[in-house]
Design an enzyme around this catalytic site. Structure first.
Site, PDB file in Angstrom:
ATOM      1  CB  ALA A   1      81.780  79.655  84.861  1.00 35.59           C
TER       2      ALA A   1
ATOM      3  N   GLY B   1      74.159  72.398  73.758  1.00 34.80           N
ATOM      4  CA  GLY B   1      74.701  72.508  75.110  1.00 34.80           C
ATOM      5  C   GLY B   1      74.145  73.720  75.834  1.00 34.80           C
TER       6      GLY B   1
ATOM      7  N   GLY C   1      75.027  74.812  78.943  1.00 35.68           N
ATOM      8  CA  GLY C   1      75.888  75.257  80.041  1.00 35.68           C
ATOM      9  C   GLY C   1      76.129  76.761  79.945  1.00 35.68           C
ATOM     10  CG  PHE C   2      78.432  78.858  82.886  1.00 36.54           C
ATOM     11  CD1 PHE C   2      77.598  79.749  83.534  1.00 36.54           C
ATOM     12  CD2 PHE C   2      78.999  77.830  83.627  1.00 36.54           C
ATOM     13  CE1 PHE C   2      77.343  79.632  84.897  1.00 36.54           C
ATOM     14  CE2 PHE C   2      78.752  77.711  84.985  1.00 36.54           C
ATOM     15  CZ  PHE C   2      77.927  78.609  85.625  1.00 36.54           C
TER      16      PHE C   2
ATOM     17  CD  GLU D   1      85.204  74.057  94.744  1.00 32.36           C
ATOM     18  OE1 GLU D   1      85.260  75.216  94.312  1.00 32.36           O
ATOM     19  OE2 GLU D   1      84.688  73.126  94.092  1.00 32.36           O
TER      20      GLU D   1
END
Lengths: 422, 422
Positions: free
Chosen positions: B314, B11, B13-14, B170
């Site tokens: 995150a 992975g 991601g962050f 959002e």
């Protein structure tokens, strides 16, 4: 306003959009139909395919471009059939009657009867095509990195571009630049510099529409970038692992098609004579024989001038669009139409970094000056102030960094590890 | 180098990327596996869905980010199964043995057993999801423009966003801004300002992870933008024409899902205890019980601190990534690992133009100052110098022009007129 003559324009490319704009002050209402929501600056489409530009850099929503032209309705829809007798177009959603029809639905890449090649050798006409080619190209380098068998790895680093016209030359040159400059430091088990990039052309030379001396210079520049050019060699078979040129075999997992186009099938519905590529033979004012209210323009129109076919290029399409707008105004005013005359301002093709050829009739040049001229001309003609600035900035950035910012794999291909993922 | 311990990180991601970077100087070789070729800045993904940013603006190729870290191999591949006994991961293409494993494959949106809702209410976790939502949203306005029946037109101008967390807020706020400001002048037969945008939240308030006072301010700001907020109302059915909230029906052709996530199915293969969302319960140092060489981080890890669950955000994932890098160094040096402690620096959510809420513990604020703070924080944390400048320029541009440059419909949806076109 409902009493004004209704002009239906099918296709929002260079021909259709220029016709629409040129009708701004005419006493008509216009409906512009396109199956996408955007006008596409096709001359830079190869840059989206080669991960140098993003889709919105070279596309603008048609309704945004035409927002100030209050007599125009933009409709995202797809023309299915045309009844020239009843003066009606059937769309995927509903239908439209017209007083004047402008058919500008262009061309699509074609495989000359080898439709099974489409799967192995994608072509480049739309943004979706460009993103598909981008994915295939980037995934080939990823697959080479994973591969432990050197023969299989070499196959992943083999690329064949079929067709030595402007698109084929641009794709081959840019791909060579990516393999040599953009990627090398980033791979550990494979070396992108060992990529073999082949450009195959059935005719005797690349850029056949250019003077011979410029074809030769283009060939030199391609070879200097590391592209193997095979002229006079026709493709006889394509499969998932490579291409056959008669007896000769080139191993390559990525094959791109830039070899031929066929006109939009709508042209055949007009009942007029078509040429071999399906283009509609039009009268000298671009109208349809027997139907002075129907015009065909752009890549879909077959017209000769001084014994030569008018080429399927953006300037010709724009000029035809402006011409039919004048013709419609003349008809409405009860006057006569004039014959279309194509003004050829020149011909240019880019090859790669600081490599291009330019033919302005008396003036011919190549190399860095040609590349700068090409850059200026293309950025200048991009629609929209914003796009011009952004694209120029992208190019300055990538010129100095050798980087291509749009190296993002989107979508799930057949060969993609993402397949069947949700 | 082959003798160095091999760390496999699943992975990019962050969590996974921060773990990889924190191992730069450790005596290990690292293989980072991701099924895409890019790291995605997920906090701005909604902007790609809402046509404000292009994909490459918020994504960077993992191999480009890590090109200078010579002990790292990036592999675009997909983990299929994990054998913790044999210390081996099976991938879509081959397999990898490991000495240390870091599992950081995150979460995916989930429909709580109503999998048939996926078709009608797409969720937002990847770039492909964002482009799909963008297409659905833009095509709804196009369909409304084509529609002559006012009831059907109103249905196309109905939008429901399910889930009142940060993503839902959002999406709703940005969609309201697009309908009110970006589109109106461009349509002739429909009025985007007549769009009805509904935000549905089953719990008692939006942004439930925020202090109550900020939820209230977010609610006010949403309503000022023209969003109808329905709290305390659970969705009972979704179909192609709308949403049922028990007895109540909302007609809408576009429904977006921002209501829940489920952890990556790889977590369940570790044999450890999982929570209801499929997250793996880990030891206090983020390792797996009985397997000190396996770590689980980010959205896939379930860990509580001071009686509260560490949130799936995150900053938590980045901190966990850095922590496991320290833990691996400690293990290799023969030392002990320390417990993970999440440092909460604050919480912020954006709503729309000049509308946001910020909670920094003692300091809470909303409106324009919060929006500017949010903007600064997000652009600052974007990876890559180039992306920061580009995204900032996009925002300045769209702030003053109200335009969204990425309003390009890509791909072929079920409802798209492009379908079955080649």
């Amino acid at each position: 306003m409902p009493d004004l003559p209704h002009v239906v324009i099918l296709g929002g490319g260079f021909g259709g959009l220029w016709a629409t704009r040129a009708l701004a002050t005419a006493p008509v209402r216009v409906t512009l139909v396109d199956r996408t929501n955007h006008h596409l600056f096709q001359p830079l489409l190869y840059q989206v395919a080669m991960a140098g530009l993003s889709s919105p850099d070279i596309a603008a929503p048609l309704r945004h471009i035409l927002r100030g032209q209050r007599t125009v309705t933009v409709r995202m829809d797809e023309a299915r059939s045309i009844d020239v007798g009843a003066r009606r177009v059937t769309l995927a959603h509903g239908s439209l009657g017209y007083d004047y029809l402008v058919l500008a639905t262009g061309a699509r890449h074609a495989y000359f009867g080898n439709d099974d090649w489409a799967r192995h050798a994608p072509g480049l006409k739309t943004l979706d095509d460009a993103l598909h080619i981008r994915r295939r190209m980037l995934e080939a380098f990823e697959a080479a990195e994973r591969e432990e068998d050197p023969v299989a790895q070499a196959e992943w680093l083999g690329f064949v571009i079929i067709g030595g016209g402007p698109t084929g030359v641009e794709l081959a040159g840019t791909l060579a630049e990516i393999a040599r400059h953009a990627l090398p430091r980033e791979f550990r088990h494979s070396d992108p510099r060992r990529s073999r990039i082949h450009l195959v052309e059935a005719g005797p030379r690349v850029l056949a529409s250019m003077p011979e001396v410029l074809s030769e210079r283009a060939l030199c520049q391609l070879e200097r970038l590391g592209v193997s050019v095979h002229t006079g060699q026709a493709v006889t078979a394509i499969d998932a692992h490579g291409v056959d040129l008669g007896e000769r075999r080139i191993d390559a997992r990525t094959v791109l098609w830039a070899a031929g186009v066929a006109a939009s099938p709508l042209g055949a519905q007009l009942g007029a004579e078509c040429d071999r590529a399906g283009r509609v033979k039009v009268e000298c004012d671009l109208s349809l024989a027997g139907h002075p209210e129907v015009f065909v323009i752009g890549d879909l129109a077959a017209i000769t001038q001084d014994g030569k076919a008018v080429p399927g290029v953006a300037p010709a399409a724009k000029q035809m669009g402006a011409h039919v707008a004048r013709a419609i105004r003349a008809r409405i005013a009860g006057g006569a139409t004039t014959p279309f005359r194509y003004r050829d301002y020149g011909n240019l093709a880019t090859i790669g970094r600081m490599a291009a050829v330019v033919d302005l009739g008396k003036l011919r040049f190549s190399g860095a000056p040609a590349w700068l001229f090409w850059l200026w001309a293309h950025v200048f003609f991009l629609i929209g102030f914003r796009n011009r600035i952004v694209v120029m900035a992208e190019w300055i950035w990538s010129y100095f960094t050798y980087q291509r910012h749009a190296r993002i794999i989107l979508g799930r291909g057949e060969d993609s590890p993402n397949r069947n993922q949700d």
